[in-house]
Design an enzyme around this catalytic site. Structure first.
Site, short mmCIF file in Angstrom:
data_model
loop_
_atom_site.label_atom_id
_atom_site.label_comp_id
_atom_site.label_asym_id
_atom_site.label_seq_id
_atom_site.Cartn_x
_atom_site.Cartn_y
_atom_site.Cartn_z
N LEU A 76 0.82 -1.22 0.00
CA LEU A 76 0.00 0.00 0.00
C LEU A 76 0.85 1.25 0.00
O LEU A 76 0.32 2.37 -0.06
CB LEU A 76 -0.91 0.01 1.24
CG LEU A 76 -1.74 -1.25 1.48
CD1 LEU A 76 -2.56 -1.12 2.75
CD2 LEU A 76 -2.64 -1.53 0.30
N ALA A 78 3.09 4.31 -1.02
CA ALA A 78 3.28 5.11 -2.24
C ALA A 78 3.28 6.59 -1.89
O ALA A 78 2.75 6.99 -0.85
CB ALA A 78 2.14 4.86 -3.23
N SER A 121 -5.02 2.05 -8.94
CA SER A 121 -5.86 3.21 -8.70
C SER A 121 -6.72 3.55 -9.91
O SER A 121 -6.31 3.36 -11.06
CB SER A 121 -4.96 4.40 -8.38
OG SER A 121 -5.67 5.61 -8.52
N GLU A 123 -6.99 6.38 -10.84
CA GLU A 123 -6.22 7.41 -11.57
C GLU A 123 -5.56 6.81 -12.81
O GLU A 123 -5.14 7.54 -13.70
CB GLU A 123 -5.15 8.01 -10.66
CG GLU A 123 -5.67 9.07 -9.73
CD GLU A 123 -6.04 10.37 -10.44
OE1 GLU A 123 -5.22 10.91 -11.20
OE2 GLU A 123 -7.17 10.84 -10.24
N TYR A 145 1.66 10.48 -11.00
CA TYR A 145 1.11 9.49 -10.06
C TYR A 145 0.38 8.39 -10.83
O TYR A 145 0.61 7.19 -10.62
CB TYR A 145 0.16 10.15 -9.06
CG TYR A 145 -0.60 9.15 -8.23
CD1 TYR A 145 0.00 8.56 -7.12
CD2 TYR A 145 -1.90 8.77 -8.56
CE1 TYR A 145 -0.68 7.62 -6.36
CE2 TYR A 145 -2.58 7.83 -7.81
CZ TYR A 145 -1.98 7.26 -6.71
OH TYR A 145 -2.66 6.31 -5.97
P1 NAP Z 1 -1.64 7.17 2.41
O1 NAP Z 1 -2.53 7.40 3.59
O2 NAP Z 1 -1.00 8.32 1.74
O3 NAP Z 1 -0.49 6.15 2.90
C1 NAP Z 1 0.66 5.94 2.12
C2 NAP Z 1 1.60 5.01 2.86
O4 NAP Z 1 2.80 4.87 2.07
C3 NAP Z 1 2.05 5.54 4.23
O5 NAP Z 1 2.16 4.45 5.13
C4 NAP Z 1 3.44 6.11 3.93
O6 NAP Z 1 4.31 6.13 5.02
C5 NAP Z 1 3.92 5.07 2.91
N1 NAP Z 1 5.07 5.56 2.15
C6 NAP Z 1 5.09 6.62 1.31
N2 NAP Z 1 6.33 6.77 0.80
C7 NAP Z 1 7.10 5.79 1.35
C8 NAP Z 1 8.47 5.42 1.24
N3 NAP Z 1 9.29 6.10 0.45
N4 NAP Z 1 8.93 4.34 1.93
C9 NAP Z 1 8.08 3.65 2.74
N5 NAP Z 1 6.78 3.95 2.89
C10 NAP Z 1 6.29 5.00 2.21
O7 NAP Z 1 -2.41 6.35 1.29
P2 NAP Z 1 -3.76 5.48 1.39
O8 NAP Z 1 -4.91 6.37 1.11
O9 NAP Z 1 -3.72 4.66 2.61
O10 NAP Z 1 -3.61 4.57 0.10
C11 NAP Z 1 -2.90 3.32 0.15
C12 NAP Z 1 -2.44 2.95 -1.25
O11 NAP Z 1 -3.54 2.85 -2.11
C13 NAP Z 1 -1.48 3.96 -1.91
O12 NAP Z 1 -0.57 3.22 -2.69
C14 NAP Z 1 -2.39 4.78 -2.81
O13 NAP Z 1 -1.66 5.29 -3.89
C15 NAP Z 1 -3.39 3.73 -3.23
N6 NAP Z 1 -4.73 4.19 -3.55
C16 NAP Z 1 -5.43 4.95 -2.64
C17 NAP Z 1 -6.72 5.32 -2.94
C18 NAP Z 1 -7.53 6.16 -1.98
O14 NAP Z 1 -8.55 6.71 -2.42
N7 NAP Z 1 -7.15 6.23 -0.71
C19 NAP Z 1 -7.32 4.91 -4.15
C20 NAP Z 1 -6.59 4.12 -5.02
C21 NAP Z 1 -5.30 3.75 -4.71
P3 NAP Z 1 4.51 7.46 5.92
O15 NAP Z 1 3.38 7.42 6.91
O16 NAP Z 1 5.84 7.26 6.52
O17 NAP Z 1 4.43 8.64 4.99
N1 GDD Z 2 -6.56 17.69 -2.92
C1 GDD Z 2 -7.40 18.64 -3.36
N2 GDD Z 2 -7.41 19.87 -2.75
N3 GDD Z 2 -8.21 18.35 -4.40
C2 GDD Z 2 -9.07 19.30 -4.80
C3 GDD Z 2 -9.13 20.57 -4.22
C4 GDD Z 2 -8.25 20.87 -3.15
O1 GDD Z 2 -8.24 21.97 -2.59
N4 GDD Z 2 -10.10 21.29 -4.84
C5 GDD Z 2 -10.62 20.51 -5.78
N5 GDD Z 2 -10.00 19.29 -5.77
C6 GDD Z 2 -10.28 18.19 -6.70
C7 GDD Z 2 -9.04 17.67 -7.41
O2 GDD Z 2 -8.70 18.52 -8.51
C8 GDD Z 2 -9.54 16.28 -7.83
O3 GDD Z 2 -10.27 16.37 -9.03
C9 GDD Z 2 -10.52 15.90 -6.71
O4 GDD Z 2 -10.75 17.09 -5.95
C10 GDD Z 2 -10.00 14.82 -5.77
O5 GDD Z 2 -8.72 15.17 -5.33
P1 GDD Z 2 -7.98 14.37 -4.15
O6 GDD Z 2 -8.86 14.29 -2.96
O7 GDD Z 2 -6.63 14.99 -3.97
O8 GDD Z 2 -7.89 12.89 -4.69
P2 GDD Z 2 -7.49 12.31 -6.13
O9 GDD Z 2 -8.75 11.84 -6.77
O10 GDD Z 2 -6.63 13.22 -6.88
O11 GDD Z 2 -6.59 11.05 -5.73
C11 GDD Z 2 -7.01 10.14 -4.70
O12 GDD Z 2 -7.75 9.09 -5.27
C12 GDD Z 2 -7.03 8.27 -6.19
C13 GDD Z 2 -8.00 7.23 -6.72
O13 GDD Z 2 -8.74 7.77 -7.77
C14 GDD Z 2 -5.74 9.65 -3.99
O14 GDD Z 2 -6.11 8.90 -2.87
C15 GDD Z 2 -4.92 8.74 -4.90
O15 GDD Z 2 -3.85 8.17 -4.17
C16 GDD Z 2 -5.85 7.65 -5.45
O16 GDD Z 2 -5.15 6.78 -6.30
#
Ligand code: NAP
Ligand code: GDD
Length: 328
Positions: A76, A78, A121, A123, A145
């Site tokens: 997880l 990243a 993702s 994305e 990303y």
């Molecule tokens: P998150 O809260 O940003 O957590 C990211 C994790 O990666 C943290 O534990 C962070 O550690 C670790 N990390 C980052 N850089 C690292 C490095 N250089 N070496 C070791 N560990 C590192 O992300 P999340 O929302 O839990 O998402 C988990 C995964 O799912 C990610 O890969 C993200 O891209 C993917 N994803 C998330 C979503 C979403 O909507 N949440 C959707 C699709 C995919 P630190 O605490 O030390 O920074």
């Molecule tokens: N962060 C952020 N901050 N986003 C904003 C803002 C702001 O002030 N205003 C508008 N947005 C819009 C962004 O342009 C984007 O279209 C949307 O809100 C969601 O932004 P984020 O919450 O930053 O998430 P994300 O969709 O770019 O990415 C997240 O979801 C991905 C899965 O689709 C992350 O969790 C990624 O790690 C993950 O892969």
């Protein structure tokens, strides 16, 4: 790997509840500053074993896998903030692509039977041609990303095909919670709202309010990860609610819950727009449902409510709505 993040913390809880021995890989600095860096798993620290390693270092990852010899590995970790990937494309690509490659290569050598999960993702779909997006939708990433996740996805597929690895990718759509990082828009909204209610700020500056996302709850999504690794055959799965809402709708819902008019507080700031936006994401998770019965349990309405209530509680402000389901 990634146990300190939003998903890692919920997944660790799930695995512990299932009786697993849980090992988490964290950065060395996290072990030195647990109060600040291990906050999301503070309540689990007496039940998990932590090991220091970094996505930037193959030897560090290799050493941990050689000593733990895992049966399942959930990758997880990243650089997960899309917006930051425009500021520093190079480190995002290096960390995310090499990190995934290091883990796959290390497991191939020391634990080839290990079931592997890659955090793909939505994305990766980016400027998608098809609505809703399925496992068959062509990738068109719009950020470093997104590109790094396509590369990780392809590496995972290739380890499966070339070396017979039980390696699966979840193509997860946005999932949120009260543990979401502050930089992501949903949490920025709920924290911003709570600070307005507490009298600490007067406005909330956001970027593109028209972007639409398929938002679910992280607690539901880690269950899908676990299911993928229990399947006989590795595969790739879309995980989504099937509903999409704009950033504006999320913000309006949150502000209305608190009895505030969003138009008085929300400012759309051009400097927060991204150089390339992903305008519309909505996923079709029929395959995950058919294969292992997964579907999102938390509604959009409950997600917003839970996040607003939690941030208001942290700020110590009265929140007019009554009891909220879900625990931290
Ligand atoms: P998150 O809260 O940003 O957590 C990211 C994790 O990666 C943290 O534990 C962070 O550690 C670790 N990390 C980052 N850089 C690292 C490095 N250089 N070496 C070791 N560990 C590192 O992300 P999340 O929302 O839990 O998402 C988990 C995964 O799912 C990610 O890969 C993200 O891209 C993917 N994803 C998330 C979503 C979403 O909507 N949440 C959707 C699709 C995919 P630190 O605490 O030390 O920074
Ligand atoms: N962060 C952020 N901050 N986003 C904003 C803002 C702001 O002030 N205003 C508008 N947005 C819009 C962004 O342009 C984007 O279209 C949307 O809100 C969601 O932004 P984020 O919450 O930053 O998430 P994300 O969709 O770019 O990415 C997240 O979801 C991905 C899965 O689709 C992350 O969790 C990624 O790690 C993950 O892969």
């Amino acid at each position: 790997m990634g146990i300190t993040g939003q998903d890692g913390s919920y997944l660790a809880e799930l695995l512990l509840a299932k009786g697993y021995e849980v090992h988490g890989i964290v950065r060395r600095v996290a072990l030195e500053d647990p109060t600040r860096r291990l906050g999301r798993i503070a309540h689990l620290l007496d039940r998990v074993s932590l090991h220091a390693a970094s996505l930037e270092s193959f030897p560090s990852v290799y050493r941990v896998f050689r000593s733990v010899l895992p049966d399942e590995c959930y990758h997880l970790a990243a650089q997960s903030f899309v917006s930051y990937s425009f500021d520093d494309e190079f480190s995002t690509l290096n960390t995310n692509i090499n990190g995934t490659h290091f883990i796959l290569a290390a497991l191939k050598d020391v634990a080839p039977q290990c079931h592997f999960y890659f955090a793909g993702s939505s994305e990766m779909f980016g400027n998608a041609e098809q609505v809703p997006q399925t496992e068959a939708t062509r990738f068109h990433p719009r950020s470093a990303y997104g590109i790094s996740k396509v590369a990780g996805f392809e590496l995972t597929r290739n380890y499966r095909e070339a070396y017979g690895a039980h390696a699966s990718s979840g193509i997860l759509f946005n999932h949120e919670s009260q543990r979401r990082g502050f930089e992501f828009v949903t949490r920025k909204i709920t924290v911003g709202l709570s600070q307005i209610l507490a009298g600490k700020s007067k406005e909330l500056r956001l970027g593109n309010l028209d972007a639409k996302r398929d938002w679910g709850h992280a607690r539901d999504y880690v269950e899908a990860m676990w299911h993928m690794l229990q399947q006989e055959e590795p595969d790739d799965y879309v995980v989504a609610t099937g509903e999409t809402h704009s950033v504006r709708e999320f913000a309006e819902r949150a502000f209305h819950l608190a009895g505030l008019d969003p138009n008085r507080y929300i400012v759309s700031a051009p400097e927060l727009y991204r150089p390339a936006e992903v305008h519309l994401l909505v996923g079709d998770s029929s395959k995950a449902r058919a294969k292992f019965g997964w579907k999102a349990k938390t509604s959009f309405q409950d997600l917003v409510l839970e996040m607003v209530a939690a941030d208001c509680a942290s700020e110590g402000v009265e929140f007019p709505i009554g009891a909220v389901s879900g625990t931290r």
